[in-house]
Design a protein around this motif. Structure first.
Motif, PDB file in Angstrom:
ATOM      1  N   GLU A   1       0.832  -1.204   0.000  1.00 29.35           N
ATOM      2  CA  GLU A   1       0.000   0.000   0.000  1.00 29.35           C
ATOM      3  C   GLU A   1       0.865   1.252   0.000  1.00 29.35           C
ATOM      4  N   ALA A   2       1.922   1.242   0.805  1.00 27.65           N
ATOM      5  CA  ALA A   2       2.809   2.402   0.874  1.00 27.65           C
ATOM      6  C   ALA A   2       3.492   2.650  -0.470  1.00 27.65           C
TER       7      ALA A   2
ATOM      8  N   SER B   1       1.215   4.128  -2.978  1.00 23.00           N
ATOM      9  CA  SER B   1       0.729   5.460  -2.605  1.00 23.00           C
ATOM     10  C   SER B   1       1.751   6.559  -2.863  1.00 23.00           C
TER      11      SER B   1
ATOM     12  N   PRO C   1       3.768   9.354  -4.452  1.00 20.44           N
ATOM     13  CA  PRO C   1       3.310  10.180  -5.576  1.00 20.44           C
ATOM     14  C   PRO C   1       4.369  10.510  -6.622  1.00 20.44           C
TER      15      PRO C   1
ATOM     16  N   THR D   1       4.970   6.988   5.060  1.00 25.82           N
ATOM     17  CA  THR D   1       4.080   7.096   3.898  1.00 25.82           C
ATOM     18  C   THR D   1       2.621   7.012   4.317  1.00 25.82           C
ATOM     19  N   LEU D   2       2.294   6.016   5.127  1.00 22.92           N
ATOM     20  CA  LEU D   2       0.905   5.832   5.545  1.00 22.92           C
ATOM     21  C   LEU D   2       0.457   6.950   6.488  1.00 22.92           C
TER      22      LEU D   2
ATOM     23  N   LYS E   1      -0.287   9.808   4.166  1.00 23.59           N
ATOM     24  CA  LYS E   1      -1.501   9.480   3.406  1.00 23.59           C
ATOM     25  C   LYS E   1      -2.735   9.717   4.261  1.00 23.59           C
ATOM     26  N   LYS E   2      -2.702   9.276   5.495  1.00 25.86           N
ATOM     27  CA  LYS E   2      -3.840   9.454   6.403  1.00 25.86           C
ATOM     28  C   LYS E   2      -4.099  10.928   6.680  1.00 25.86           C
TER      29      LYS E   2
ATOM     30  N   GLY F   1      -3.568  13.293   4.625  1.00 34.35           N
ATOM     31  CA  GLY F   1      -3.955  13.978   3.394  1.00 34.35           C
ATOM     32  C   GLY F   1      -2.882  14.867   2.821  1.00 34.35           C
TER      33      GLY F   1
ATOM     34  N   LEU G   1       0.044  13.467   1.292  1.00 35.78           N
ATOM     35  CA  LEU G   1       0.935  12.665   0.461  1.00 35.78           C
ATOM     36  C   LEU G   1       0.673  12.971  -1.012  1.00 35.78           C
ATOM     37  N   THR G   2       1.111  14.155  -1.426  1.00 33.14           N
ATOM     38  CA  THR G   2       0.976  14.565  -2.821  1.00 33.14           C
ATOM     39  C   THR G   2       2.311  15.141  -3.277  1.00 33.14           C
TER      40      THR G   2
END
Length: 363
Positions: free
Chosen positions: A146-147, A150, A152, A247-248, A251-252, A254, A256-257
């Motif tokens: 998943e990481a 994810s 970018p 990473t996670l 991502k959580k 918001g 991770l862009t």
């Protein structure tokens, strides 16, 4: 009086009785063994044994799934110091050398690794197949997959890939824009017992000046464009876990862009986090203890200015000349130096073409 007819009938009945008795005895015998044996494996048929083994494995995997990330990585990728360094060379790029899109400037660099290591399996993993390989290798640790998916930016995935492949398979990872100057068998002194070494790293930067922080992220910075490791090494386990967790987390949150991450590439997946993982290992009391029972504080000063290999536990640190010859600073020798093993062309393959530094563009 016994007539002939009665005798025949009696004989047939006797034979039938004997056959039935024999058949009954042969079919009941395994049941008797099963009921008196204390060993379930000998009592059960092969399909039953397979079912039982599968059930135990499933139960073990389910219990491992609830463990912390580092414990799961330890279980799936155990570390055996005494094993040999795997004869793998791993590289990654947009295309494989079989593709017509593989840049011509890269071909001699890629070929140098095969030429120097004729007995090795040399794989250039294309970007579009890397995810499938990671999903296969890390099927038991889905948060890692998943990481990876994810992330970018391509550079983040390229950084992460090198740690992931070495943790799972071991061998040598080297960037596609590197040249092998000497075979890996020459990287360590002949007298050094390979069964006591699990990780080989080189110094990327040793800026012995007061303003070093303006140029580099760490006072001593280990390069991650070339790494040799045995499968499951604790440093790799730590860096994979750290990148996965960060990473996670982003991502959580918001963020991770491409434009919102709260870490730079160097700190997130690059040489900074790699250097930190190595030093964390050196200073981990679970692995290293001094004569007084407490860990020695290993710092950048232990490696600054070194001109030959230095071994700390099961890690060998090579001087700056080994993986960074020809940079003409920080004491690095030239490519003809006996300790020059890998030449990095610093093409900046992950950057836009307008920002690449050496040798023109790479297609």
């Amino acid at each position: 009086m016994l007539t002939f007819r009665k005798a025949v009938i009696a004989a047939v009945c006797l034979i039938t009785f004997i056959v039935l008795l024999s058949t009954s005895h042969s079919t009941s015998q395994p049941q008797s063994v099963a009921s008196t044996s204390g060993n379930d494996d000998t009592a059960q048929s092969p399909p039953q044994q397979a079912q039982k083994k599968s059930a135990v494995q499933q139960q073990t995997l389910e219990s491992i799934a609830d463990k912390p990330l580092r414990e799961k990585l330890r279980y799936h990728f155990p570390y055996d110091l005494k094993s040999k360094f795997p004869a793998y060379i791993w590289q990654t790029w947009k295309y494989t050398p079989a593709s017509g899109w593989f840049g011509e400037t890269l071909r001699p660099m890629e070929a140098s690794w095969t030429e120097m290591h004729p007995g090795f399996v040399h794989e250039v993993v294309a970007d579009d197949t890397a995810i499938h390989l990671i999903k296969y290798l890390y099927a038991g640790v889905p948060e890692v997959t998943e990481a990876y998916e994810s992330l970018p930016l391509a550079v983040l995935k390229a950084d992460f890939f090198r740690y992931l492949i070495l943790l799972a398979r071991g061998g040598i990872y080297s960037d596609i824009d590197t040249i092998a100057l000497k075979p890996a068998s020459d990287w360590l002194p002949e007298k050094l017992d390979r069964s006591t070494v699990g990780l080989v790293v080189g110094i990327e930067a040793d800026p012995d000046r007061p303003d070093w922080h303006e140029w580099y992220s760490r006072r001593i910075q280990f390069c991650q464009w070339t790494i040799q490791a045995k499968r499951g090494h604790p440093v790799l386990r730590d860096v994979v876990a750290t990148i996965t967790e960060e990473t996670l987390r982003m991502k959580k949150a918001g963020i991770l862009t491409k434009s919102k991450m709260d870490k730079t590439i160097v700190e997130f997946t690059g040489p900074a986090v790699w250097t930190d993982a190595v030093f964390n290992y050196f200073n981990n009391p679970d692995y290293f203890k001094s004569e007084t029972g407490s860990p020695k504080n290993v710092t950048a000063l232990d490696f600054t200015g070194i001109t030959e290999h230095k071994k700390v536990g099961d890690v060998v640190v090579l001087p700056i000349t080994s993986f960074s010859p020809g940079v003409r600073q920080m004491g690095a020798g030239e490519i003809d130096d006996p300790l020059a093993f890998v030449k990095h062309e610093f093409e900046g393959t992950w950057k836009p073409e307008s920002e690449r530094r050496v040798g023109g563009t790479i297609n």
